[in-house]
Design a protein around this motif. Structure first.
Motif: not given
Length: 364
Positions: A235, A237-239, A241-242, A245
């Motif tokens: 996976n 990290p969320e940061y 993934k942002l 975008q």
């Protein structure tokens, strides 16, 4: 009756087993064991892993029992991922293993501050010879340096600081295995349609947002160039993934690639990228953590864009292209850089972690 020391090397390492964990340290230690066992033509190195699991893996998070490994040199210690217990259990089981089996040399691979404190307390009561491979983290103070007979560091800055202490032997090593002696660096650059690659773990520390923004700007200025990302993490990290975008079209996230796919893919790459924070070169992380992917890139004939951290020896640091100069890479004399890195090849090979151990820790 006192048991005679076995002519072996034990390495103890705590490793992450979550979906965000990197396998870089684990792969390095596995390769080190294979290299040394081949050198001495016997199973001379044993690696003892202490796995740390995510809370989602409930059974292994509470208690993880020894399990069989795919290779003879690797073993797993009884472990727990409960924070209040895991450091104590790790140090205790490691010391018990060393005390019972009595290898010739015992190394810890990295220790956090609490683990060092526990070890310091135990050594008051048990006389035991131990060493450490300090890959990154923080500077040990003088009292903690003296816990170890030998310290191998991957940071040139750390090496210079520790050398002031004469009670412990200090060695600088590069975090790679010298598999190919006298391998020549050959540039793959033929035109200015460059392909860039970041290979490795993704976190706010080693892939900071400022560096990603720098890459996005590069992609806009050089629309024919491509920037690729690969990682062994399950996976991201969320940061990150942002950030993806709003990526430009020539910024391409490839994710995980198997070895066969990656070996084919890297042949079309010209530059490797290290993305640690270039705005804060004096941070403790930049002082103590050598970016090991630099050596991986060089061995795959890639020029390197990197933070010029003081953890990197000056002769190698001077060869790197500062990440802040990425927009000017079409103006660089790459023939000169190719000559410079080939002049460093023998020195880099001589300082690989396996070369340092073979030279200074005799197990014949």
């Amino acid at each position: 009756m006192i048991k005679k020391k076995d002519n072996k090397i034990f390495i103890f390492a705590e490793i992450g087993k979550s979906n965000l964990s990197s396998k870089a340290s684990e792969d390095l230690l596995n390769d080190l064991a294979i290299r040394l066992n081949q050198k001495y033509k016997k199973n001379i190195v044993n690696i003892y892993y202490y796995p740390i699991y995510s809370i989602k893996n409930k059974l292994n998070w509470i208690i993880s029992f020894n399990k069989e490994s795919k290779n003879k040199q690797t073993k797993y210690l009884l472990s727990t991922s409960i924070k209040l217990l895991r450091d104590l259990l790790y140090i205790l089981t490691s010391i018990i293993t060393i005390n019972n089996l009595k290898p010739k040399f015992s190394f810890f691979y990295n220790l956090n501050k609490l683990q060092i404190s526990i070890l310091s307390f135990i050594k008051i009561f048990i006389k035991i010879n131990i060493n450490i491979i300090q890959a990154d983290g923080y500077l040990l103070d003088k009292n903690y340096i003296n816990l170890f007979d030998n310290i191998i560091v991957f940071s040139n800055y750390t090496y210079k600081v520790y050398k002031r202490n004469i009670a412990t032997k200090i060695y600088f090593a590069y975090p790679f295995i010298n598999k190919k002696n006298n391998q020549k660096f050959i540039s793959k650059i033929k035109n200015k349609d460059f392909n860039l690659l970041h290979a490795g773990s993704i976190s706010k520390y080693n892939v900071c947002e400022e560096s990603i923004n720098k890459l996005y700007k590069f992609c806009e200025l050089y629309p024919k160039c491509k920037v690729y990302f690969t990682t062994s993490q399950k996976n991201i990290p969320e940061y990150f993934k942002l950030l993806l975008q709003r990526k430009p079209n020539n910024f391409i996230y490839k994710g995980f690639m198997n070895k066969y796919e990656f070996d084919i893919f890297i042949k079309k790459i010209h530059f490797g990228i290290d993305l640690r924070n270039f705005l804060n070169l004096e941070s403790d992380n930049n002082k103590c953590d050598f970016p090991s992917k630099i050596l991986f890139y060089i061995r795959n004939n890639l020029f390197v864009l990197s933070t010029k951290s003081i953890s990197i020896p000056e002769n190698l640091r001077n060869w790197l292209i500062p990440i802040e100069d990425i927009n000017y890479i079409s103006d660089i004399d790459y023939n000169e850089k190719e000559i410079l890195i080939n002049n460093l090849t023998d020195n880099i090979n001589a300082q690989s972690i396996d070369s340092i151990i073979i030279k200074n820790f005799n197990c014949d």
